[in-house]
Scaffold this active site. Structure first.
Site, mmCIF file in Angstrom:
data_model
loop_
_atom_site.group_PDB
_atom_site.id
_atom_site.type_symbol
_atom_site.label_atom_id
_atom_site.label_comp_id
_atom_site.label_asym_id
_atom_site.label_seq_id
_atom_site.Cartn_x
_atom_site.Cartn_y
_atom_site.Cartn_z
ATOM 1 C CB CYS A 1 -20.730 -93.736 49.713
ATOM 2 S SG CYS A 1 -20.532 -95.295 48.816
ATOM 3 C CG HIS B 1 -22.743 -97.446 51.865
ATOM 4 N ND1 HIS B 1 -22.909 -96.331 51.063
ATOM 5 C CD2 HIS B 1 -22.939 -97.022 53.140
ATOM 6 C CE1 HIS B 1 -23.201 -95.282 51.821
ATOM 7 N NE2 HIS B 1 -23.218 -95.678 53.081
#
Length: 453
Positions: free
Chosen positions: A113, A401
């Site tokens: 990510c 994330h």
């Protein structure tokens, strides 16, 4: 119920039923279905003259099997359209992208990510895409192979994102990124580890700067000036530096020895330090322009502490700010203190930052929405508008994330959570300042406002 036959022009319609309990207008509607002649144009001959819409069938003396005559002109038959309706899923993918209003997402290949969000933010810069589209497939002699491969992979990935509505798997790009920078290929228990998005951003821009500055892959622009039988060609020596480079002039001095020197450098981002005491953008940037470093002192003959104070000498078209927070800063959040007439939380006025900032940077050509030149000169101001945010959720940069939030040319915002693009409202972007468990801005990219000169 009576059954009659009706003659209209050369056609005869046998066994047309008449419901005598209904007015004659209902009968005319039946004939309209058969002939296409609207009731108001129908002239039907009966005993005593023309059949009226509200006449009484009992007084007309219509008999079973009677032949009736009708006159009138039918409506023009509506022709079927030459091209039927086209649904979005039937369009070519390039046209679907335009209709959709945003480009595709990127599959997460396993803790990637950080890479996906970096790519989505940089992909939103049309001038960078234009420069990459001119990058040659053949490596130049003064460029190493892995830098060339990573630049070519970036070009191909950008092209794929522009043409696809379905999520793209950046396998080739990721493979070359790990080959160029092995730290992004670190494994833990056989699984690729999460990495720092800022490091990925910095390393990618550095590689693109080296490749696009290469003597055999310079970005050439055809000027409109015509000289004799030749066109005048202007070259851009460093596209990446022009778009993202921030020129700093620094004073480095040692209080212990009195030594002092100055240096000029170009960086691709400014550091904004956020803490419990400092939670405004311009204050954090001021703190980021001051730092301490330890190095050898010639006069003392040993290591000493030097204070480095930097001033902004020139600003780029796209300003990148890295948000650095301590634990208290994560709770406090970030505020953008703006002093422009159209004050918004997602604008930044660089005149608030201390130092002799060269806030008006001239560009030879103003840039259009697609990264091309309009032929007119424009001047960049020191006022910037937020166009992309890379956010982070987690305890450290190497975990958690990352998500990209990108402003489209239409003005709407799209959240790129890996392979899932989600439309967002502009007011949702201001919530990314931090101060809770929500996404916190980690890298902000601003675009300078420009006006024609």
């Amino acid at each position: 119920m009576l059954t009659v036959s009706v003659k209209w022009l050369k056609e005869v319609f046998p066994k047309v039923e008449i419901d005598t309990s209904q007015p004659p207008y209902v009968f005319k509607c039946q004939l309209y279905d058969l002939t296409g002649v609207p009731p108001e144009r129908q002239k039907i001959m009966v005993k005593g003259g023309l059949l009226k819409d509200d006449a009484d069938w009992a007084t007309l003396g219509v008999k079973e099997g009677q032949k009736m005559m009708m006159m009138g002109t039918a409506d023009e038959i509506v022709k079927a359209p030459e091209k039927g309706p086209v649904f979005m899923e039937d369009l070519p993918e390039e046209e679907q992208v335009v209709a959709l209003g945003h480009t595709a997402g990127l599959f997460n290949l396993g803790n990637t990510c950080y890479m996906n969000s970096t790519v989505q933010c940089l992909h939103s810069v049309p001038e960078l895409k234009s420069a990459l589209s001119n990058y040659p497939s053949q490596k130049s002699s003064d460029l190493d192979q892995t830098s060339h491969m990573l630049t070519a992979a970036t070009r191909e990935l950008f092209n794929e994102l522009d043409k696809s509505v379905k999520p793209v798997a950046p396998m080739q790009f990721w493979m070359v990124l790990r080959k160029k920078y092995p730290q992004f290929g670190q494994l833990h228990n056989g699984v690729y580890m999460q990495q720092d998005a800022e490091e990925c951003w910095t390393q990618l821009l550095y590689t693109l700067s080296q490749s696009l500055r290469s003597t055999e892959s310079q970005f050439w622009i055809m000027a409109k000036t015509f000289i004799g039988d030749c066109f005048l060609l202007n070259q851009n020596p460093d596209t990446t530096k022009e778009l993202f480079g921030i020129e700093l002039v620094s004073r480095v001095h040692c209080q212990e020895s009195g030594e002092e020197s100055s240096e000029t450098e170009s960086v691709y981002s400014l550091k904004c330090h956020i803490s419990q005491e400092v939670n405004h953008l311009h204050e954090g940037l001021k703190h980021g322009l001051k730092s301490e470093l330890e190095k050898a002192s010639p006069s003392l003959g040993r290591s000493a502490i030097y204070l480095k104070e930097s001033c902004i000498n020139a600003l780029p078209r796209y300003l990148t700010v890295s948000i650095l927070r301590d634990e208290e800063g994560k709770k406090a959040g970030l505020k953008a203190k703006v002093k422009s007439s159209s004050s918004k939380d997602n604008d930044a006025k660089m005149t608030d930052v201390e130092g002799p900032s060269n806030e008006s940077v001239k560009s030879s050509n103003s840039t259009s929405g697609e990264g091309g030149s309009s032929g007119k000169e424009s001047q960049l101001t020191g006022i910037y508008d937020l166009v992309a945010v890379l956010t982070h959720k987690g305890r450290s940069a190497d975990s958690g994330h990352y998500v990209a939030w990108v402003k489209q040319e239409s003005g709407k915002w799209i959240e790129y959570d890996d392979d899932n693009p989600i439309p967002q409202r502009e007011e949702d972007i201001t919530k990314l300042s931090g101060g809770g468990d929500w996404h916190m801005a980690y890298i902000c990219m601003y675009k300078a406002r420009a006006f024609p000169v």
